[in-house]
Design an enzyme around this catalytic site. Structure first.
Site, mmCIF file in Angstrom:
data_model
loop_
_atom_site.group_PDB
_atom_site.id
_atom_site.type_symbol
_atom_site.label_atom_id
_atom_site.label_comp_id
_atom_site.label_asym_id
_atom_site.label_seq_id
_atom_site.Cartn_x
_atom_site.Cartn_y
_atom_site.Cartn_z
ATOM 1 C CB THR A 258 78.717 35.949 56.975
ATOM 2 O OG1 THR A 258 78.012 36.703 56.000
ATOM 3 C CG2 THR A 258 77.706 35.367 57.948
ATOM 4 C CG PHE B 2 79.201 31.411 59.999
ATOM 5 C CD1 PHE B 2 78.025 30.778 59.645
ATOM 6 C CD2 PHE B 2 79.881 32.121 59.025
ATOM 7 C CE1 PHE B 2 77.534 30.840 58.346
ATOM 8 C CE2 PHE B 2 79.403 32.198 57.723
ATOM 9 C CZ PHE B 2 78.222 31.558 57.377
#
Ligand code: PEP
Ligand code: MN
Length: 647
Positions: free
Chosen positions: A538, A540
Site C-alpha cells: 500500500t 501512503f
C-alpha cells in the site's frame, strides 16, 4: 543478574534493594539500559528471586541463562534503538553508514561525504587511526584526520563514526566523534572496551575475524557494563578456509543475534567480501536477513585510495545499492532511513522549509486513520519513528481536518494498493482540501492475517470483518469459506470490534488485519499471510498544511535530495484531443508520467477529472514550464505537491 527498577523509584526503595543484595555478598553496579534504570548484581551467592522481586521499586528481575546479561534479550525483550546524534539505528528502520576506509585529506572526506549523503547515507564513516596488517601500510592521519572528518560531518549535518585503536586516544577523540568504532582486531581488547564503554558514547562493535557469536556478545557486555547504553553490533566476515573472498560473511549471525540480543546488528559487506563487485550483493543479502543497516566503504576514486581501494564502491555503485535497499526494505517490513533534507527548493515555486535537525513544524502529532495497530499506524512509525506522537482519527476526512486545523503537523494517508487499486475517497479529499499538500510518500508491505479471539477456530467462524480493501486482497482465501463478510472503516477497527461482542459470539467472529492489530488488542492470529498475492503493497502519502498559501513543510527523514515525484489533478474541456494536448505538454518536455487515472466529477455526470503522477526531471525549472502550460490548457487544475517518491 539484573534488577530492573520501577520508573520513578524513590531513593529509599533503591537503598533497600541495594542493601538486600549487598548483605548477600553481591557487588553492584547501577546504570541505564534503554529507558530502564537497572542494578547489575554480580556474585555467586544463593538468593530467593521471589523475595527480591517483591521488594518495593523492583519492576522485574532478569536472571539470564546466558553469560551476557545486559546484552541479552532475556533482560530486555523489545529491540533497543541506538541514537547517534539525530540518527536512530534499530527497530523498523534501515540506517546506512558510508564513507571511505580512511580519511586521506579534508577534500577527500568532504567530497565522499557529499556523495554518500546525496545517495541517502545517514552516518559518515572513515578511519583516522588505521589498524593495518603491515607496519609499512598507511596508518591514517590520526587526530588531524578526525578533525577533517568532524568538519565534513558538521558541514553536511551527518554524525560520524571512527575507529579507536588504543585506550590512550579514546578520551581525546570523545568530543570529536559521535560514535566510536571498535575494530575487528580489537574486539577482545578488554582494556579498550572498558575505557571506551566508560565514555558513554555510542559504540559500533565489529565482530572479531575468529570470534564466536557468544564472545562477540560478551565484548558488547563489557561496553554496556562499563557505562555506555548504545551499542550496535557489526558483522564483518569471519575467517574460514575460503580464499576467494577476503573473509566469509556470516549471514546467519544476523538472525542468531536477533534471537539472543536486543541490540541492533548491522553488516559491513566491504570488509566481509573485500571485492568491490560483490559488496552490493552481500549488503542486500544482509538486509534481506534482517540487518538493521550496513556500513559501506565508498571512495570517489577507489583506484587512488590509500587503503582498501579494491573493496571501495564508486559513488554511482553506492547510489544503485541504496536504491536497491529502498526497494527491498518494504519486503522485510522496514523503511530506509534517509537524512532529513534541509530547505530544498522545489520546482513550481514551492519551498519545503525544514531545519537540518529535522524538527517537526506545527503540532508535533502525526495523524493516521484507524485504531491502534492499523496499517496506517505502521506506516506512520516507519516515516516518523516508533515513538512519534500520534493522533488516531476515525475517518479520512477527520484526518484531513486535523492537519488543516493544525492539531496534527502531518497526516499519513493510504492512496493506492498494488492489488486492489486506488483508494478514491482519499484522492477526492485532496480536492476538498486545497490547502493540504502531499509532502512525502512511502510504501508498506501488507501481510494480512485472520485474527480472532483465542476461543475461535476456522470451523467456529461465521462472520469476517475488515476494510473492503482487506476483503479484495484476500479473495482467494475467503472464497474457500462460507463466511459472511462485514465491512468496517478500517482493518484495526474490525479487530477491535471482536472484543465488543459477548463471550458467546466471540468464537464466531474473525477479522482481517495486520499482526500489529492482533497484538494491540490482545487477540490471536489464526492464519498469517492470507493475501492472494504476496506482492501486496500500500502506498501512503504524507500530507501537510500549506503555509502562506503554497508552502508545505516536508517531514523530516523522508528522503534526502530533491523531490523526484509530483501529483496533479485537472479536468479538460469536452472536445476532441483536449486530454492528449495536456499529455503532450508533458512528453514534449521529457516528463515521465507514472500514473493516469480518471474519476467522475461529483454533480457533473459523465465528466471526469484526471489524476496524474509524474517523475520530476533533474533540471530545475523544467517542470515549472509544464505547470504553467498545463494551467492554460486545463479547466480545473490542482497541484497536489512535489515530494520524494517511494520506489
Ligand atoms: C574498518 O572498518 O575500517 C576496519 C578496519 O574494519 P575491521 O575492523 O572490520 O577490519
Ligand atoms: Mn577498510
Amino acid at each position: 543478574m539484573i534488577v530492573i527498577l520501577s520508573k520513578g523509584i524513590s531513593v529509599h526503595d533503591k537503598g533497600m534493594i541495594r542493601a538486600f543484595l549487598e548483605e548477600r555478598g553481591f557487588s553492584l553496579r547501577e546504570q541505564t539500559l534503554g529507558d530502564d534504570e537497572i542494578i547489575g548484581a554480580a556474585g555467586k551467592a544463593a538468593l530467593d528471586i521471589q523475595e527480591l522481586t517483591l521488594l518495593p521499586g523492583v519492576e522485574r528481575v532478569a536472571a539470564t541463562s546466558k553469560p551476557f546479561e545486559l546484552a541479552s534479550r532475556e533482560t530486555k525483550s523489545g529491540d533497543s534503538i541506538v541514537t547517534v546524534g539525530p540518527v536512530k539505528i534499530g527497530g523498523s528502520r534501515i540506517s546506512i553508514i558510508a564513507g571511505p576506509c580512511a580519511v586521506e585529506s579534508q577534500e577527500q572526506i568532504l567530497e565522499t561525504a557529499e556523495r554518500v549523503r546525496e545517495s541517502g547515507a545517514v552516518i559518515l564513516r572513515g578511519g583516522a587511526f588505521k589498524p593495518r596488517t603491515s607496519p609499512y601500510a598507511f596508518q591514517g592521519l590520526g587526530m588531524k584526520g578526525l578533525e577533517y572528518m568532524k568538519t565534513a560531518g558538521e558541514k553536511l549535518s551527518m554524525p560520524i563514526v571512527t575507529e579507536v585503536v588504543s585506550p590512550e586516544w579514546a578520551a581525546q577523540m570523545k568530543d570529536l566523534t559521535d560514535m566510536f568504532q571498535i575494530g575487528a582486531r580489537n574486539m577482545q581488547n578488554f582494556e579498550l572496551l572498558k575505557k571506551v564503554g566508560a565514555l558513554g558514547k555510542p559504540v559500533l562493535l565489529k565482530r572479531g575475524p575468529s570470534a564466536t557469536i557468544e564472545e562477540w556478545l560478551l565484548s558488547a557486555e563489557y561496553l554496556l557494563a562499563s557505562g555506555t547504553r548504545d551499542v550496535v553490533l557489526c558483522e564483518r566476515g569471519i575467517r574460514t578456509f575460503e580464499t576467494y573472498t577476503r573473509n566469509t560473511l556470516d549471514i546467519s549471525a544476523i538472525p542468531v543475534i536477533k534471537r539472543l540480543s536486543h541490540l541492533p546488528v548491522i553488516v559491513d559487506p566491504s570488509h566481509a567480501v573485500g571485492i568491490r563487485n560483490m559488496v552490493s550483493s552481500a549488503g542486500l543479502a544482509a538486509i534481506a536477513a534482517g540487518a538493521d543497516g550496513l556500513t559501506v566503504e565508498v571512495h570517489p576514486r577507489p583506484d587512488a585510495a590509500l587503503s582498501d581501494g579494491p573493496q571501495s564502491l564508486y559513488p554511482s555503485q553506492f547510489e544503485r545499492l541504496m536504491r536497491d535497499i529502498e526497494a527491498l526494505a518494504p519486503v522485510v517490513g522496514k523503511e530506509l532511513l534517509r537524512t532529513p533534507r534541509a530547505g530544498t527548493k522545489l520546482t513550481s515555486g514551492v519551498e519545503t522549509p525544514v531545519s537540518a535537525e529535522g524538527t517537526l513544524p506545527l503540532s508535533d502529532k502525526i495523524a493516521f486513520s484507524g485504531e491502534s495497530g492499523a496499517y496506517a499506524e505502521q506506516a506512520l512509525m516507519r516515516a516518523f519513528g516508533e515513538d512519534a506522537p500520534r493522533l488516531a482519527c476515525s475517518s479520512f476526512s477527520g484526518l484531513f481536518d486535523a492537519v488543516l486545523e493544525g492539531s496534527a503537523g502531518f497526516g499519513v494517508v493510504p492512496v493506492e494498493n498494488s492489488l486492489a487499486g486506488s483508494i478514491h475517497e482519499n484522492y477526492d479529499l485532496f480536492l476538498r482540501y486545497p490547502d493540504i499538500a502531499i509532502v512525502g510518500e512511502l510504501k508498506l508491505r501488507i501481510v494480512h492475517c485472520l485474527i480472532a479471539h483465542e476461543t475461535a477456530a476456522l470451523d467456529t467462524i461465521k462472520v469476517v470483518r475488515s476494510h473492503s480493501q482487506g476483503f479484495a486482497q484476500c479473495k482467494d482465501f475467503l472464497d474457500k469459506y462460507p463466511w459472511r463478510l462485514e465491512s468496517c472503516y478500517n482493518t484495526a477497527a474490525a479487530v477491535a470490534s471482536i472484543l465488543k461482542e459477548s463471550e458467546l459470539e466471540r468464537p464466531t467472529i474473525a477479522a482481517i488485519a495486520g499482526e500489529a492489530a492482533a497484538r494491540a488488542h490482545g487477540l490471536t492470529v489464526i492464519k498469517e499471510g492470507i493475501e492472494t498475492n504476496p506482492l501486496n503493497y500500500t502506498r501512503f502519502v504524507i500530507i501537510s498544511r500549506k503555509n502562506n498559501g503554497d508552502i508545505a513543510p516536508a517531514p523530516p527523514s523522508m528522503g534526502s535530495g530533491k523531490p523526484n515525484k509530483a501529483s496533479l489533478v485537472f479536468s479538460v474541456s469536452d472536445k476532441p484531443g483536449s486530454l492528449i494536448t495536456c499529455l503532450k505538454i508533458m512528453s514534449d518536455r521529457g516528463i515521465n508520467m507514472i500514473k493516469l487515472e480518471s474519476r467522475p466529477i461529483q454533480g457533473q455526470p459523465w465528466r471526469y477529472l484526471f489524476y496524474v503522477d509524474v517523475s520530476l526531471p533533474k533540471a530545475d525549472g523544467e517542470f515549472d514550464f509544464v505547470l504553467e502550460e498545463l494551467k492554460t490548457k486545463t479547466e480545473d487544475f490542482h497541484f497536489l505537491g512535489a515530494y520524494r517518491g517511494a520506489l
